[in-house]
Design a protein around this motif. Structure first.
Motif, PDB file in Angstrom:
ATOM      1  N   LEU A 192       0.830  -1.209   0.000  1.00  0.00           N
ATOM      2  CA  LEU A 192       0.000   0.000   0.000  1.00  0.00           C
ATOM      3  C   LEU A 192       0.863   1.257   0.000  1.00  0.00           C
ATOM      4  CD1 LEU A 192      -2.731   1.488   0.291  1.00  0.00           C
ATOM      5  CD2 LEU A 192      -2.503   1.194   2.772  1.00  0.00           C
ATOM      6  N   LEU A 193       1.884   1.295   0.855  1.00  0.00           N
ATOM      7  CA  LEU A 193       2.723   2.484   0.947  1.00  0.00           C
ATOM      8  C   LEU A 193       3.521   2.706  -0.334  1.00  0.00           C
ATOM      9  CD1 LEU A 193       4.029   2.266   4.639  1.00  0.00           C
ATOM     10  CD2 LEU A 193       1.978   3.374   3.750  1.00  0.00           C
ATOM     11  N   GLU A 245       2.606   1.991  -3.261  1.00  0.00           N
ATOM     12  CA  GLU A 245       1.704   2.377  -4.353  1.00  0.00           C
ATOM     13  C   GLU A 245       1.346   3.859  -4.328  1.00  0.00           C
ATOM     14  OE1 GLU A 245      -1.641  -0.102  -3.670  1.00  0.00           O
ATOM     15  OE2 GLU A 245      -0.676  -1.937  -4.408  1.00  0.00           O
ATOM     16  N   GLN A 246       1.630   4.546  -3.217  1.00  0.00           N
ATOM     17  CA  GLN A 246       1.200   5.939  -3.091  1.00  0.00           C
ATOM     18  C   GLN A 246       1.999   6.851  -4.020  1.00  0.00           C
ATOM     19  OE1 GLN A 246      -1.633   6.444  -1.301  1.00  0.00           O
ATOM     20  NE2 GLN A 246      -1.373   4.217  -1.257  1.00  0.00           N
ATOM     21  N   GLN A 247       1.366   7.953  -4.415  1.00  0.00           N
ATOM     22  CA  GLN A 247       1.990   8.898  -5.335  1.00  0.00           C
ATOM     23  C   GLN A 247       1.831  10.332  -4.809  1.00  0.00           C
ATOM     24  OE1 GLN A 247       0.167   8.266  -9.154  1.00  0.00           O
ATOM     25  NE2 GLN A 247       1.135   6.264  -9.457  1.00  0.00           N
ATOM     26  N   TRP A 270       3.662  12.302  -2.924  1.00  0.00           N
ATOM     27  CA  TRP A 270       3.954  12.592  -1.521  1.00  0.00           C
ATOM     28  C   TRP A 270       5.399  13.066  -1.402  1.00  0.00           C
ATOM     29  CZ3 TRP A 270       8.026   9.551  -0.164  1.00  0.00           C
ATOM     30  CH2 TRP A 270       8.189   8.342  -0.853  1.00  0.00           C
ATOM     31  N   ILE A 301       6.823   9.815   3.851  1.00  0.00           N
ATOM     32  CA  ILE A 301       5.916   8.902   4.555  1.00  0.00           C
ATOM     33  C   ILE A 301       6.692   8.314   5.724  1.00  0.00           C
ATOM     34  CG2 ILE A 301       4.553   6.783   4.450  1.00  0.00           C
ATOM     35  CD1 ILE A 301       4.147   7.244   1.482  1.00  0.00           C
ATOM     36  N   ILE A 352       1.836  11.284   6.412  1.00  0.00           N
ATOM     37  CA  ILE A 352       2.188  11.521   5.016  1.00  0.00           C
ATOM     38  C   ILE A 352       2.258  13.031   4.795  1.00  0.00           C
ATOM     39  CG2 ILE A 352       1.519  11.192   2.602  1.00  0.00           C
ATOM     40  CD1 ILE A 352      -0.009   8.697   3.448  1.00  0.00           C
ATOM     41  N   THR A 363       2.546  16.100   2.196  1.00  0.00           N
ATOM     42  CA  THR A 363       2.196  16.325   0.793  1.00  0.00           C
ATOM     43  C   THR A 363       1.886  17.799   0.559  1.00  0.00           C
ATOM     44  OG1 THR A 363       0.638  15.687  -0.960  1.00  0.00           O
ATOM     45  CG2 THR A 363      -0.228  15.781   1.271  1.00  0.00           C
ATOM     46  N   GLN A 373      -5.401  14.738  -1.828  1.00  0.00           N
ATOM     47  CA  GLN A 373      -5.497  13.367  -2.294  1.00  0.00           C
ATOM     48  C   GLN A 373      -6.739  12.700  -1.729  1.00  0.00           C
ATOM     49  OE1 GLN A 373      -1.833  11.101  -2.438  1.00  0.00           O
ATOM     50  NE2 GLN A 373      -0.592  12.936  -2.110  1.00  0.00           N
ATOM     51  N   TRP A 418      -7.892  10.783   0.614  1.00  0.00           N
ATOM     52  CA  TRP A 418      -7.509  10.198   1.894  1.00  0.00           C
ATOM     53  C   TRP A 418      -8.536   9.189   2.388  1.00  0.00           C
ATOM     54  CZ3 TRP A 418      -2.756  10.826   2.017  1.00  0.00           C
ATOM     55  CH2 TRP A 418      -2.134  12.028   1.682  1.00  0.00           C
ATOM     56  N   PHE A 459      -7.443   5.986   0.890  1.00  0.00           N
ATOM     57  CA  PHE A 459      -6.225   5.506   1.538  1.00  0.00           C
ATOM     58  C   PHE A 459      -6.546   4.893   2.893  1.00  0.00           C
ATOM     59  CE2 PHE A 459      -2.746   6.097   4.543  1.00  0.00           C
ATOM     60  CZ  PHE A 459      -1.728   5.423   3.889  1.00  0.00           C
TER      61      PHE A 459
END
Length: 333
Positions: free
Chosen positions: A265-266, A268-270, A272, A275, A310, A312, A316, A318, A321
């Motif tokens: 999951l972490l 895959e994040q964009q 940012w 983290i 996170i 940023t 996003q 959230w 997420f």
């Protein structure tokens, strides 16, 4: 006879860990007092014997008072409020400096002094935290919660002992600036505490912090309803400052997460900037420290809770997420 002040007193909090160089910085700032002005200092010693007061100028436009025993950031507010009110009323200073003990949490003091009660008396300036540059490479030192709390409260960080910094300290300084970019607006390196007053004489700008129920819970509340401010776990929070947002979640330490699902999951994040997380997983307690150049994770010590932040600059989804994050939990109740 000096006239009663018709405006609030410019007030500086000089914070910092034990031995960081707060008093040295204060000495150099006090040396810049214009002739004809009165400056006051309220110092806080954790013990019952005052020492630092003897290191500061006495008389000739200076009024120095000590509050002994306990920490004015953490203990009863009443002694501090009485001492501060008396100092302002009796000395009628043009400028005021407050130096909490190195064991203090300055955010709590700042919260007290920015309450409506003080607004007519105090013109709060940017909170200053002093850090020892020669110890930045010491991860045991820099990982302490109190050290981190003092940095998060700071708007300006003054780095002392810069002549003793080695390459490891310089690299740690770069990382520190990156890690606290949301909170700290200005970083100053000081040789022997030499900083111009004008460099720190800027208005206080607070970090907006909202603690709210998990987003899933918020959706169940009626639209007109004001979201409750909460402190019990679990909760979701958002901090905003300087164009950045820190979006975070905290859960009970008893909650356990699937490590590989969480890692996926972490990764895959964009969009940012950073983290950071600490989780109780089926592989043991794990810490995550991601920046755009490196995705670091490792085993860690047991923490007081599960948490993730996170950083940023973009809005996003959230809610999505959080939904995916909760699906990583392997012990739902």
């Amino acid at each position: 006879m000096k006239l009663v002040h018709s405006k609030a007193v410019k007030t500086h909090i000089i914070s910092g860990f034990l031995g960081a160089g707060k008093t040295t910085l204060l000495q150099k700032l006090l040396a810049q007092k214009p002739e004809g002005e009165t400056w006051a200092v309220l110092m806080n010693e954790f013990g019952q014997i005052g020492i630092d007061q003897q290191l500061l100028p006495q008389g000739n436009g200076f009024e120095v008072k000590e509050l002994l025993g306990g920490c004015l950031c953490c203990t009863s507010q009443l002694p501090m409020q009485i001492a501060l009110s008396r100092l302002i009323q009796e000395s009628k200073p043009d400028r005021l400096f407050i130096e909490p003990t190195g064991l203090g949490h300055p955010a709590q003091l700042l919260e007290q002094l920015t309450e409506p009660h003080w607004r007519n008396q105090i013109d709060m300036r940017a909170l200053v935290t002093v850090v020892d540059g020669s110890r930045l490479h010491d991860t045991e030192w820099s990982s302490q919660n109190l050290y981190q709390d003092q940095l998060k409260a700071a708007q300006i960080v003054v780095v002392s002992h810069v002549n003793e910094m080695n390459n490891a300290d310089e690299n740690a300084f770069i990382q520190l600036q990156d890690e606290y970019l949301v909170y700290v607006s200005t970083w100053l390196k000081a040789e022997q505490g030499n900083i111009l007053l004008a460099c720190i004489d800027v208005p206080f700008v607070g970090v907006e912090r909202k603690l709210q129920p998990l987003i899933q819970i918020q959706k169940k509340l009626s639209t007109p309803e004001v979201l409750p401010e909460i402190k019990q776990l679990p909760y979701h929070y958002v901090e905003t400052a300087q164009g950045y947002s820190v979006v975070g979640w905290k859960f009970s330490k008893r909650w356990q997460f699937n490590f590989y699902d969480l890692l996926d999951l972490l990764c895959e994040q964009q969009n940012w900037l950073r983290i950071k997380g600490i989780f109780n997983t089926d592989q043991g307690w794990m810490t995550f420290n991601f920046n755009p150049e490196q995705l670091n994770y490792k085993s860690g010590a047991e923490n007081i809770d599960n948490r993730i932040e996170i950083i940023t600059q973009t809005q996003q989804d959230w809610e999505n997420f959080e939904e995916q994050l909760l699906k990583c939990r392997i012990d739902p109740s």
